[in-house]
Design an enzyme around this catalytic site. Structure first.
Site, PDB file in Angstrom:
ATOM      1  N   LYS A  14       0.829  -1.214   0.000  1.00 24.77           N
ATOM      2  CA  LYS A  14       0.000   0.000   0.000  1.00 24.77           C
ATOM      3  C   LYS A  14       0.862   1.263   0.000  1.00 24.77           C
ATOM      4  O   LYS A  14       0.602   2.187  -0.757  1.00 24.77           O
ATOM      5  CB  LYS A  14      -0.925   0.019   1.227  1.00 24.77           C
ATOM      6  CG  LYS A  14      -1.874  -1.153   1.321  1.00 24.77           C
ATOM      7  CD  LYS A  14      -2.823  -1.006   2.503  1.00 24.77           C
ATOM      8  CE  LYS A  14      -2.153  -1.109   3.852  1.00 24.77           C
ATOM      9  NZ  LYS A  14      -1.706  -2.457   4.233  1.00 24.77           N
ATOM     10  N   ARG A  92      -9.767   0.598   8.462  1.00 27.56           N
ATOM     11  CA  ARG A  92      -9.304  -0.742   8.806  1.00 27.56           C
ATOM     12  C   ARG A  92     -10.345  -1.534   9.576  1.00 27.56           C
ATOM     13  O   ARG A  92     -10.106  -2.692   9.919  1.00 27.56           O
ATOM     14  CB  ARG A  92      -8.059  -0.605   9.673  1.00 27.56           C
ATOM     15  CG  ARG A  92      -6.799  -1.203   9.087  1.00 27.56           C
ATOM     16  CD  ARG A  92      -5.683  -0.970  10.078  1.00 27.56           C
ATOM     17  NE  ARG A  92      -4.499  -1.701   9.776  1.00 27.56           N
ATOM     18  CZ  ARG A  92      -3.471  -1.216   9.085  1.00 27.56           C
ATOM     19  NH1 ARG A  92      -3.524  -0.014   8.570  1.00 27.56           N
ATOM     20  NH2 ARG A  92      -2.401  -1.948   8.915  1.00 27.56           N
ATOM     21  N   ARG A 131      11.443  -6.814   5.199  1.00 21.72           N
ATOM     22  CA  ARG A 131      11.388  -5.390   5.557  1.00 21.72           C
ATOM     23  C   ARG A 131      11.906  -5.188   6.986  1.00 21.72           C
ATOM     24  O   ARG A 131      12.584  -4.204   7.278  1.00 21.72           O
ATOM     25  CB  ARG A 131       9.943  -4.878   5.427  1.00 21.72           C
ATOM     26  CG  ARG A 131       9.832  -3.384   5.681  1.00 21.72           C
ATOM     27  CD  ARG A 131       8.452  -2.846   5.336  1.00 21.72           C
ATOM     28  NE  ARG A 131       7.487  -3.130   6.379  1.00 21.72           N
ATOM     29  CZ  ARG A 131       6.183  -2.829   6.287  1.00 21.72           C
ATOM     30  NH1 ARG A 131       5.713  -2.268   5.203  1.00 21.72           N
ATOM     31  NH2 ARG A 131       5.367  -3.111   7.271  1.00 21.72           N
ATOM     32  N   ARG A 137      11.051  -1.320  12.352  1.00 15.83           N
ATOM     33  CA  ARG A 137       9.701  -1.263  12.898  1.00 15.83           C
ATOM     34  C   ARG A 137       9.489  -2.369  13.923  1.00 15.83           C
ATOM     35  O   ARG A 137       9.804  -3.525  13.674  1.00 15.83           O
ATOM     36  CB  ARG A 137       8.664  -1.393  11.765  1.00 15.83           C
ATOM     37  CG  ARG A 137       8.379  -0.054  11.120  1.00 15.83           C
ATOM     38  CD  ARG A 137       7.404  -0.165   9.987  1.00 15.83           C
ATOM     39  NE  ARG A 137       6.172  -0.863  10.311  1.00 15.83           N
ATOM     40  CZ  ARG A 137       5.092  -0.826   9.545  1.00 15.83           C
ATOM     41  NH1 ARG A 137       5.096  -0.113   8.442  1.00 15.83           N
ATOM     42  NH2 ARG A 137       4.017  -1.494   9.887  1.00 15.83           N
ATOM     43  N   ARG A 148      -0.827  -9.553  13.071  1.00 21.91           N
ATOM     44  CA  ARG A 148      -1.380  -8.515  12.182  1.00 21.91           C
ATOM     45  C   ARG A 148      -2.216  -9.144  11.073  1.00 21.91           C
ATOM     46  O   ARG A 148      -3.260  -8.609  10.696  1.00 21.91           O
ATOM     47  CB  ARG A 148      -0.247  -7.672  11.582  1.00 21.91           C
ATOM     48  CG  ARG A 148       0.280  -6.632  12.573  1.00 21.91           C
ATOM     49  CD  ARG A 148       1.696  -6.227  12.252  1.00 21.91           C
ATOM     50  NE  ARG A 148       1.825  -5.512  11.007  1.00 21.91           N
ATOM     51  CZ  ARG A 148       2.975  -5.374  10.354  1.00 21.91           C
ATOM     52  NH1 ARG A 148       4.082  -5.925  10.829  1.00 21.91           N
ATOM     53  NH2 ARG A 148       3.017  -4.689   9.239  1.00 21.91           N
TER      54      ARG A 148
HETATM   55  P1  ADP Z   1       0.848  -2.447   7.637  1.00 18.89           P
HETATM   56  O1  ADP Z   1      -0.233  -2.141   6.647  1.00 18.89           O
HETATM   57  O2  ADP Z   1       2.072  -3.026   6.991  1.00 18.89           O
HETATM   58  O3  ADP Z   1       0.385  -3.253   8.819  1.00 18.89           O
HETATM   59  P2  ADP Z   1       0.745   0.288   8.716  1.00 18.89           P
HETATM   60  O4  ADP Z   1       1.908   1.209   8.776  1.00 18.89           O
HETATM   61  O5  ADP Z   1      -0.407   0.666   7.837  1.00 18.89           O
HETATM   62  O6  ADP Z   1       1.395  -1.103   8.265  1.00 18.89           O
HETATM   63  O7  ADP Z   1       0.154   0.037  10.189  1.00 18.89           O
HETATM   64  C1  ADP Z   1       0.967  -0.340  11.282  1.00 18.89           C
HETATM   65  C2  ADP Z   1       0.127  -0.474  12.553  1.00 18.89           C
HETATM   66  O8  ADP Z   1      -0.477   0.787  12.901  1.00 18.89           O
HETATM   67  C3  ADP Z   1      -1.077  -1.434  12.463  1.00 18.89           C
HETATM   68  O9  ADP Z   1      -0.711  -2.782  12.692  1.00 18.89           O
HETATM   69  C4  ADP Z   1      -1.987  -0.872  13.571  1.00 18.89           C
HETATM   70  O10 ADP Z   1      -1.559  -1.275  14.851  1.00 18.89           O
HETATM   71  C5  ADP Z   1      -1.774   0.624  13.471  1.00 18.89           C
HETATM   72  N1  ADP Z   1      -2.776   1.239  12.561  1.00 18.89           N
HETATM   73  C6  ADP Z   1      -2.535   1.790  11.337  1.00 18.89           C
HETATM   74  N2  ADP Z   1      -3.672   2.247  10.778  1.00 18.89           N
HETATM   75  C7  ADP Z   1      -4.673   1.956  11.662  1.00 18.89           C
HETATM   76  C8  ADP Z   1      -6.083   2.135  11.662  1.00 18.89           C
HETATM   77  N3  ADP Z   1      -6.716   2.706  10.627  1.00 18.89           N
HETATM   78  N4  ADP Z   1      -6.791   1.702  12.742  1.00 18.89           N
HETATM   79  C9  ADP Z   1      -6.182   1.134  13.775  1.00 18.89           C
HETATM   80  N5  ADP Z   1      -4.859   0.913  13.852  1.00 18.89           N
HETATM   81  C10 ADP Z   1      -4.099   1.322  12.809  1.00 18.89           C
END
Ligand code: ADP
Length: 200
Positions: A14, A92, A131, A137, A148
């Protein structure tokens, strides 16, 4: 106006595709993951709470992320002129999709399309583990990655149905080479753009 949701499992690309899309179509890129990591890096109380969820592979509470996103749109749109937004990592949950409806309506806009980057589970895990070797991270380790993915299937995937019902859902083959995936994405966006130009 192009208001795009880029959707997909953790590791589906993404962020990578968003960077290419925002450049080509002049969109404001809003990544909730990036916003949360910035909050954590600032050392704020909000950041500490967010960190306690993220490091366990859980979602942060809906109310918290909705407020962060709403403020970020307000702030960033003041500082630039865009043809729309690209949402990466949001919504999400179905509750977030419902909140987005209000958030976008109050700005007199609409979601144009959701692009779902489809990648096989073993490729996702491989990408995320790789990654993790350089990203620093806290959530890119095997145990948290598995959590996740579980959370994605249980809480996030149902968001697709919400947009399918509105005929705004498109699936994109997200496997293979970054440029080829971007070509597939652009084909979809360009068709929408042409339709919009015809309509207006
Ligand atoms: P990825 O898509 O690889 O999991 P992101 O950087 O989008 O990585 O998200 C990392 C973490 O941030 C998620 O696992 C979650 O804990 C939190 N997070 C991100 N966006 C949201 C959201 N819209 N609602 C709740 N938690 C979120």
């Amino acid at each position: 106006m192009l208001n795009i949701i880029i959707f997909g499992a953790p590791g589906s690309g993404k962020g990578t595709q968003s960077d290419l899309i925002k450049e080509k179509y002049n969109l404001l890129h809003l990544s909730t993951g990036d916003l949360l990591r910035a909050e954590i890096a600032s050392g704020s109380e909000l950041g500490k709470i967010a960190d306690s969820y993220i490091s366990k592979g859980q979602l942060v509470p809906d109310e918290m992320i909705i407020e962060i996103l709403d403020n970020a749109i307000e702030e960033k749109e003041k500082n630039g002129k865009y043809n729309g937004i690209i949402l990466d990592g949001f919504p999400r949950t179905v509750a977030q999709a419902e909140a987005l409806e209000l958030l976008i309506k109050k700005r007199n806009r609409d979601i144009t399309i959701l692009l779902d980057l489809m990648v096989e589970e073993n490729e996702l895990v491989e990408r995320l583990v790789n990654r993790g070797k350089t990203s620093g991270r806290c959530d890119d380790n095997l145990e948290t990655i598995k959590k996740r993915l579980e959370v994605y299937h249980e809480k996030t995937k149902p968001v697709n149905d919400y947009y399918k019902k509105q005929n705004k859902y498109t699936v994109i083959d997200g496997s293979g080479n970054i440029d080829n995936i971007f070509d597939r994405v652009c084909k979809v966006i360009d068709i929408i753009n042409e339709d919009e130009n015809v309509a207006s």
